[in-house]
Design a protein around this motif. Sequence first.
Motif, PDB file in Angstrom:
ATOM      1  N   LEU A  34      -4.253 -10.654  -6.486  1.00 28.87           N
ATOM      2  CA  LEU A  34      -2.847 -10.283  -6.330  1.00 28.87           C
ATOM      3  C   LEU A  34      -2.588  -9.645  -4.974  1.00 28.87           C
ATOM      4  O   LEU A  34      -3.454  -8.970  -4.414  1.00 28.87           O
ATOM      5  N   ALA A  35      -1.368  -9.830  -4.489  1.00 29.29           N
ATOM      6  CA  ALA A  35      -0.927  -9.113  -3.286  1.00 29.29           C
ATOM      7  C   ALA A  35      -0.252  -7.825  -3.750  1.00 29.29           C
ATOM      8  O   ALA A  35       0.933  -7.795  -4.050  1.00 29.29           O
ATOM      9  N   TRP A  36      -1.030  -6.758  -3.826  1.00 33.96           N
ATOM     10  CA  TRP A  36      -0.542  -5.497  -4.369  1.00 33.96           C
ATOM     11  C   TRP A  36       0.389  -4.795  -3.380  1.00 33.96           C
ATOM     12  O   TRP A  36       0.147  -4.822  -2.171  1.00 33.96           O
ATOM     13  N   PRO A  37       1.439  -4.133  -3.875  1.00 39.33           N
ATOM     14  CA  PRO A  37       2.238  -3.275  -2.989  1.00 39.33           C
ATOM     15  C   PRO A  37       1.369  -2.190  -2.378  1.00 39.33           C
ATOM     16  O   PRO A  37       0.422  -1.708  -3.001  1.00 39.33           O
ATOM     17  N   ALA A  38       1.686  -1.811  -1.174  1.00 45.16           N
ATOM     18  CA  ALA A  38       0.876  -0.818  -0.454  1.00 45.16           C
ATOM     19  C   ALA A  38       0.769   0.472  -1.257  1.00 45.16           C
ATOM     20  O   ALA A  38       1.775   1.010  -1.730  1.00 45.16           O
ATOM     21  N   GLY A  39      -0.473   0.954  -1.403  1.00 41.56           N
ATOM     22  CA  GLY A  39      -0.719   2.241  -2.034  1.00 41.56           C
ATOM     23  C   GLY A  39      -0.710   2.250  -3.544  1.00 41.56           C
ATOM     24  O   GLY A  39      -0.982   3.287  -4.153  1.00 41.56           O
ATOM     25  N   LEU A  40      -0.434   1.108  -4.180  1.00 39.39           N
ATOM     26  CA  LEU A  40      -0.344   1.088  -5.639  1.00 39.39           C
ATOM     27  C   LEU A  40      -1.728   1.040  -6.289  1.00 39.39           C
ATOM     28  O   LEU A  40      -2.060   1.876  -7.133  1.00 39.39           O
ATOM     29  N   LYS A  41      -2.534   0.064  -5.882  1.00 39.46           N
ATOM     30  CA  LYS A  41      -3.861  -0.069  -6.476  1.00 39.46           C
ATOM     31  C   LYS A  41      -4.709   1.176  -6.244  1.00 39.46           C
ATOM     32  O   LYS A  41      -5.452   1.623  -7.128  1.00 39.46           O
ATOM     33  N   GLU A  42      -4.572   1.780  -5.068  1.00 41.29           N
ATOM     34  CA  GLU A  42      -5.386   2.944  -4.717  1.00 41.29           C
ATOM     35  C   GLU A  42      -5.072   4.151  -5.598  1.00 41.29           C
ATOM     36  O   GLU A  42      -5.898   5.055  -5.744  1.00 41.29           O
ATOM     37  N   SER A  43      -3.874   4.188  -6.174  1.00 42.21           N
ATOM     38  CA  SER A  43      -3.481   5.321  -7.006  1.00 42.21           C
ATOM     39  C   SER A  43      -3.949   5.185  -8.447  1.00 42.21           C
ATOM     40  O   SER A  43      -3.906   6.152  -9.210  1.00 42.21           O
ATOM     41  N   ILE A  44      -4.381   3.998  -8.812  1.00 46.30           N
ATOM     42  CA  ILE A  44      -4.806   3.756 -10.194  1.00 46.30           C
ATOM     43  C   ILE A  44      -6.228   4.270 -10.395  1.00 46.30           C
ATOM     44  O   ILE A  44      -7.147   3.901  -9.655  1.00 46.30           O
TER      45      ILE A  44
END
Length: 460
Positions: A34-44
């Motif tokens: 997936l092309a994740w929105p910036a900073g979203l995956k890192e917060s999970i």
Amino acid sequence: MNPITIPNISIPTIGIPTIGIPSVGFPSASGGGLAWPAGLKESIKAIYDPAKQGMTNYDVIESYTEDFTTWRYLDSRGIATITGSTIHITEAKSIQGIVEDNKEPYSDIKILVQGVTADNPLNVRDINGTKAVIDKDGVYEFKDNGLYFGFGFSKVGVVDVTITQLPTSILKDFSGNGNHAYLYGGKGKLNSGMGVYKFDFLSDLLINSAYLPYTERQYDSICSLAGHPNGWLFQYKSLTDIPTFKIEVKGIVNDKFHYRWYDENGNRGVDFVIDKDGIYEFPMSYSVETNTGVGIVCNNICQDNVCFTQIPDYPNQLCYDGKMYAVCYDFPILTDYTVMADRTWFENEGNRVFITKGNIWPNCAFNFEKVNVSLNSETFSFSKSTNIDDLIGKSGITYQTKQSYNGKVIGVGTSSDGDILLIGGQLKGEYIGCHGKIIIADRSFTEEEINWLKDNWKKI
């Protein structure tokens, strides 16, 4: 105040440092394409997905690597109370091992240690020497253990240390952070496992004892073997209402079966004929005084080996019966958060919580979705309660941030957080329902980010 517990012990109010929680052999991040929105995956911080894990009912059953009751207990060296998964030591009479594994093979083992002190640490040794000196409570893993792997102390005296083996039944974290949750109380059948099964074929069916050699049974299936006499393959033991259910039939070549049932007027319904492989949905059979049996009948002496397997409701979700729960130890402390889940609430008598993040009330970041003793629904953010719409029977994706529940503003308290994440309750197993994917993050996601997660839920 009531502590979150696992069998026979209580989680302390202080944070538990953890050593050696490994990854468990799955991709380092979920939704890699997936092309994740910036900073979203890192917060999970955690993604739990029983379907993606490929979890089966066998995986759900609470299980352990070792049975501590088979280990050697040397009461001349100390005093201990031992169960299959716990060792509680109250006195060290020598500095030698008090409880040891002296039998091959020697398994890797993961334990939760509680009650140790820096003044008299727990020594973990095997035939090759000292493996660890533990002076802080926490989770520890030991690999490549040798002969006489076991536990003792640095000096003699009174102690109060509990060593609890963590189960091998694990709800894996797909975020890559290693925040796996350990499953307790899982039965792997009915509504305690993957999906909800209407019957346990091992206990709910009545079978003619003379026919038993011609059947093979598991909790979710029954097979009619070639040579089965004509007559009942099975009947339901109870004459109460039998709910509608689905089965998958495999193996029919020559045979013919009938499903017998009763309608709401007390009349015997038209038999469902089962004469080919496929999926069949049977109607509800009502309890009536004239009931002469509900179940499946062999039409003639059977020639084939035919299996009837239940198809559960919610087959891709992990379901909880009010006694099962999952615990992640050493989950990051949260000052802000988002929790999202695809879940279904069932009927219950109240005082049920879906997910709790924290150690001991009121030290909780959230108690996400609760049906209280008055059967009112509420949710908590840092121990502040907000009333929400009735949860009973609700299903689908739901979410909560620090200040919002599904878009509704909620109150925020001033409590601190703890390092325990508990899925399926607040104290232990309480939740009655099912869940698919669960996502937990360390900040409040925006409305746009929430919508993106919903839109890509199946891809994450």
